[in-house]
Design a protein around this motif. Structure first.
Motif, mmCIF file in Angstrom:
data_model
loop_
_atom_site.group_PDB
_atom_site.id
_atom_site.type_symbol
_atom_site.label_atom_id
_atom_site.label_comp_id
_atom_site.label_asym_id
_atom_site.label_seq_id
_atom_site.Cartn_x
_atom_site.Cartn_y
_atom_site.Cartn_z
ATOM 1 N N GLY A 137 0.814 -1.209 0.000
ATOM 2 C CA GLY A 137 0.000 0.000 0.000
ATOM 3 C C GLY A 137 0.845 1.255 0.000
ATOM 4 N N THR A 138 1.919 1.251 0.789
ATOM 5 C CA THR A 138 2.810 2.407 0.844
ATOM 6 C C THR A 138 3.462 2.669 -0.504
ATOM 7 O OG1 THR A 138 3.271 1.962 3.182
ATOM 8 C CG2 THR A 138 4.805 3.397 2.014
ATOM 9 N N ALA A 139 3.917 1.602 -1.160
ATOM 10 C CA ALA A 139 4.573 1.747 -2.461
ATOM 11 C C ALA A 139 3.610 2.300 -3.508
ATOM 12 C CB ALA A 139 5.133 0.402 -2.912
ATOM 13 N N LEU A 140 2.382 1.776 -3.528
ATOM 14 C CA LEU A 140 1.405 2.243 -4.509
ATOM 15 C C LEU A 140 1.021 3.702 -4.257
ATOM 16 C CD1 LEU A 140 -0.883 -0.894 -4.788
ATOM 17 C CD2 LEU A 140 0.415 0.153 -6.656
ATOM 18 N N LEU A 141 0.883 4.065 -2.993
ATOM 19 C CA LEU A 141 0.554 5.454 -2.675
ATOM 20 C C LEU A 141 1.679 6.387 -3.115
ATOM 21 C CD1 LEU A 141 -1.431 7.416 -1.371
ATOM 22 C CD2 LEU A 141 -0.289 7.007 0.818
ATOM 23 N N MET A 142 2.919 5.975 -2.916
ATOM 24 C CA MET A 142 4.057 6.783 -3.355
ATOM 25 C C MET A 142 4.074 6.939 -4.870
ATOM 26 S SD MET A 142 7.146 5.471 -0.865
ATOM 27 C CE MET A 142 8.325 6.467 -1.776
ATOM 28 N N VAL A 143 3.782 5.837 -5.588
ATOM 29 C CA VAL A 143 3.749 5.907 -7.052
ATOM 30 C C VAL A 143 2.666 6.883 -7.513
ATOM 31 C CG1 VAL A 143 3.185 4.610 -9.145
ATOM 32 C CG2 VAL A 143 4.719 3.617 -7.430
ATOM 33 N N ALA A 144 1.485 6.791 -6.902
ATOM 34 C CA ALA A 144 0.376 7.661 -7.287
ATOM 35 C C ALA A 144 0.717 9.128 -7.044
ATOM 36 C CB ALA A 144 -0.884 7.269 -6.520
ATOM 37 N N VAL A 145 1.251 9.435 -5.861
ATOM 38 C CA VAL A 145 1.562 10.824 -5.519
ATOM 39 C C VAL A 145 2.676 11.369 -6.406
ATOM 40 C CG1 VAL A 145 2.444 12.338 -3.707
ATOM 41 C CG2 VAL A 145 0.736 10.593 -3.159
ATOM 42 N N LEU A 146 3.740 10.583 -6.606
ATOM 43 C CA LEU A 146 4.863 11.047 -7.426
ATOM 44 C C LEU A 146 4.444 11.249 -8.875
ATOM 45 C CD1 LEU A 146 7.793 8.878 -5.994
ATOM 46 C CD2 LEU A 146 7.433 11.341 -5.715
ATOM 47 N N ALA A 147 3.615 10.335 -9.403
ATOM 48 C CA ALA A 147 3.161 10.478 -10.785
ATOM 49 C C ALA A 147 2.298 11.725 -10.946
ATOM 50 C CB ALA A 147 2.386 9.233 -11.212
ATOM 51 N N TYR A 148 1.409 11.946 -9.984
ATOM 52 C CA TYR A 148 0.550 13.132 -10.053
ATOM 53 C C TYR A 148 1.379 14.410 -9.938
ATOM 54 C CZ TYR A 148 -2.950 16.604 -8.761
ATOM 55 O OH TYR A 148 -3.719 17.740 -8.708
ATOM 56 N N ALA A 149 2.322 14.433 -8.982
ATOM 57 C CA ALA A 149 3.165 15.615 -8.805
ATOM 58 C C ALA A 149 3.995 15.883 -10.052
ATOM 59 C CB ALA A 149 4.072 15.439 -7.591
ATOM 60 N N SER A 150 4.513 14.831 -10.670
ATOM 61 C CA SER A 150 5.313 14.997 -11.887
ATOM 62 C C SER A 150 4.462 15.537 -13.026
ATOM 63 C CB SER A 150 5.944 13.656 -12.292
ATOM 64 O OG SER A 150 6.806 13.179 -11.272
ATOM 65 N N ALA A 151 3.221 15.040 -13.123
ATOM 66 C CA ALA A 151 2.329 15.526 -14.179
ATOM 67 C C ALA A 151 2.003 17.000 -13.990
ATOM 68 C CB ALA A 151 1.050 14.688 -14.201
ATOM 69 N N CYS A 152 1.722 17.394 -12.747
ATOM 70 C CA CYS A 152 1.368 18.788 -12.470
ATOM 71 C C CYS A 152 2.543 19.729 -12.695
ATOM 72 C CB CYS A 152 0.871 18.925 -11.029
ATOM 73 S SG CYS A 152 -0.772 18.249 -10.750
ATOM 74 N N SER A 153 3.746 19.264 -12.387
ATOM 75 C CA SER A 153 4.924 20.128 -12.493
ATOM 76 C C SER A 153 5.486 20.221 -13.902
ATOM 77 C CB SER A 153 6.023 19.625 -11.546
ATOM 78 O OG SER A 153 6.445 18.320 -11.920
ATOM 79 N N GLY A 154 4.885 19.474 -14.830
ATOM 80 C CA GLY A 154 5.370 19.521 -16.201
ATOM 81 C C GLY A 154 6.555 18.644 -16.467
ATOM 82 N N ALA A 155 6.837 17.692 -15.544
ATOM 83 C CA ALA A 155 7.983 16.809 -15.740
ATOM 84 C C ALA A 155 7.786 15.881 -16.932
ATOM 85 C CB ALA A 155 8.235 15.985 -14.473
ATOM 86 N N ALA A 172 -2.652 3.509 -10.174
ATOM 87 C CA ALA A 172 -2.083 3.160 -8.866
ATOM 88 C C ALA A 172 -3.120 3.314 -7.762
ATOM 89 C CB ALA A 172 -0.863 4.035 -8.580
ATOM 90 N N LEU A 173 -3.946 4.350 -7.845
ATOM 91 C CA LEU A 173 -4.985 4.546 -6.836
ATOM 92 C C LEU A 173 -6.047 3.452 -6.908
ATOM 93 C CD1 LEU A 173 -5.532 8.410 -6.952
ATOM 94 C CD2 LEU A 173 -4.457 7.077 -5.138
ATOM 95 N N VAL A 174 -6.405 3.026 -8.121
ATOM 96 C CA VAL A 174 -7.399 1.955 -8.271
ATOM 97 C C VAL A 174 -6.884 0.657 -7.668
ATOM 98 C CG1 VAL A 174 -8.616 0.514 -9.940
ATOM 99 C CG2 VAL A 174 -8.474 2.986 -10.302
ATOM 100 N N VAL A 175 -5.638 0.314 -7.998
ATOM 101 C CA VAL A 175 -5.048 -0.905 -7.436
ATOM 102 C C VAL A 175 -4.896 -0.785 -5.927
ATOM 103 C CG1 VAL A 175 -3.017 -2.398 -7.465
ATOM 104 C CG2 VAL A 175 -3.855 -1.406 -9.598
ATOM 105 N N LEU A 176 -4.515 0.405 -5.461
ATOM 106 C CA LEU A 176 -4.373 0.633 -4.022
ATOM 107 C C LEU A 176 -5.697 0.390 -3.304
ATOM 108 C CD1 LEU A 176 -2.822 1.708 -1.537
ATOM 109 C CD2 LEU A 176 -3.505 4.011 -2.232
#
Length: 395
Positions: A137-155, A172-176
């Motif tokens: 659960g921790t790993a999936l939550l980290m993936v979801a947050v990092l992916a969202y943050a990267s998308a918002c920041s234009g990465a 990641a959120l669905v699987v989580l």
């Protein structure tokens, strides 16, 4: 937190923050600095959420608002003082002095916590069988947050890559969610995922976090581009909002109790909507005074919302679950900060390229005001339904 106890987690977080702040001052390269700051961010997350749960544990439901208000004021003091102190230190001795200052402040906090034996009022699980952490659960939550943050920041670098990153975050959120509903000791328990009160509070926290962060990101660029202000003048103007929050946090917190919190949450959102409208309309008409009026008016509404929204969630969960609930609220706030700084900042920048800073400012905050209006209406409707249901049960 339930694995080690709040006192131990808080003390460990302060120690980690102290060590990483010192390492930031000593780091030899930008790459190492980024890595150390990432670790420091984990410590900062615990320091942001644990005191909120501690306030509710130490005070009665009727007096908790009086504690959450000053907590918001203390946060505002840091927001106002941080840029000022950092600017003075950077001009005088360089950027490393800022990290040494943080290390000294957190070291003094460590001593204070040791003297008060932790300070959160949380129990340590001595003698109980330790629970295994939810690694998946921790790993999936980290993936979801990092992916969202990267998308918002234009990465992503392109619209297609941004879409891919958002798709990864969603997947990641669905699987989580599926994993957490079946896990024996989930990171996000069913009582948390299934609570409409928590879901609503988390959504509102994201929206409000985005609004507040946008003022800190868009404001300086607009004041410089549209009015030609110097960095010093911009810094002084940007500090007015947090300074107003210092007073507003103490005053508004006195009105927040377990009974009044839901209604005051709506009032805080509405107050913020009025302030954002003043920003969008008053700044083009009055210039800098209009901007100051909007940001100063925004502060009391924000403090009222934060105290009431936190109280609503903490009152809806048992005492041993408040640390988890506070942590989720902290995560939601950080997601809102990312959204405000990256997404709303990007909207402002794109409109500026097409027209000018003044038009972009008005359009951006006009849209923000519309979002807050929808939030107010949705929150008010939910409160009305809840009160009708309570009335029916009492009859």
């Amino acid at each position: 937190m339930g694995i080690l106890g709040r006192d131990r987690v808080l003390l460990g977080a302060v120690i980690l923050f102290t060590v990483t702040a010192a390492l930031c001052a000593l780091t030899p390269s930008p790459g190492v600095l980024i890595a150390v700051r990432a670790i420091r961010g984990a410590a900062g997350a615990a320091l942001a959420v644990l005191p909120v749960a501690a306030v509710r544990d130490r005070l009665t439901a009727r007096r908790s608002g009086s504690g959450l208000g000053p907590h918001g004021s203390a946060t505002a003091v840091g927001t106002a003082a941080g840029p000022v102190l950092a600017g003075v230190l950077v001009d005088a001795t360089g950027c490393r002095a800022v990290f040494w200052m943080l290390a000294c402040l957190s070291l003094s906090t460590t001593v204070l916590l040791r003297a008060t034996r932790g300070g959160t009022g949380g129990t340590n699980p001595v003698g109980r069988r330790r629970r295994r952490p939810d690694v998946a659960g921790t790993a999936l939550l980290m993936v979801a947050v990092l992916a969202y943050a990267s998308a918002c920041s234009g990465a992503g670098g392109s619209p297609a890559r941004t879409v891919v990153l958002l798709a990864v975050a969603t997947a990641a959120l669905v699987v989580l969610h599926r994993i957490e509903t079946r896990a024996p000791r989930p990171l996000l328990p069913g009582w948390l995922l299934g609570s409409s009160t928590v879901r609503r509070a988390v959504t509102l926290m994201v929206v409000v976090g985005a609004v507040m962060m946008s003022t800190l990101v868009i404001g300086p660029f607009h004041l410089s581009a549209a009015h030609g202000l110097t960095p010093r003048d911009i810094g002084l103007i940007m500090a007015l909002g947090p300074l107003t929050s210092v007073v507003a946090g103490v005053i508004t917190g006195r009105f927040v109790t377990g009974d009044t919190a839901p209604g005051l949450t709506v009032l805080g959102l509405a107050w913020m909507g009025v302030a954002v409208t003043v920003l969008a309309v008053g700044e083009p008409c009055l210039g800098v005074p209009g901007y100051v009026a909007g940001t100063v008016l925004l502060a009391p509404g924000y403090q009222l919302f934060m105290a009431a929204n936190n109280m609503t969630v903490l009152e809806s969960v048992p005492g041993n679950r408040r640390g988890t609930a506070a942590g989720v609220l902290g995560l939601a706030r950080n997601i809102g900060l990312v959204t405000g700084s990256a997404a709303l900042g990007s909207v402002f920048l794109r409109i500026t390229r097409a027209t000018d800073s003044g038009t972009a400012f008005t359009v951006t905050y006009g849209a923000v005001g519309a979002v807050l209006l929808v939030a107010v209406l949705a929150c008010a409707a939910a409160l009305h339904r809840s009160r009708c249901a309570t009335t029916s049960v009492n009859r």
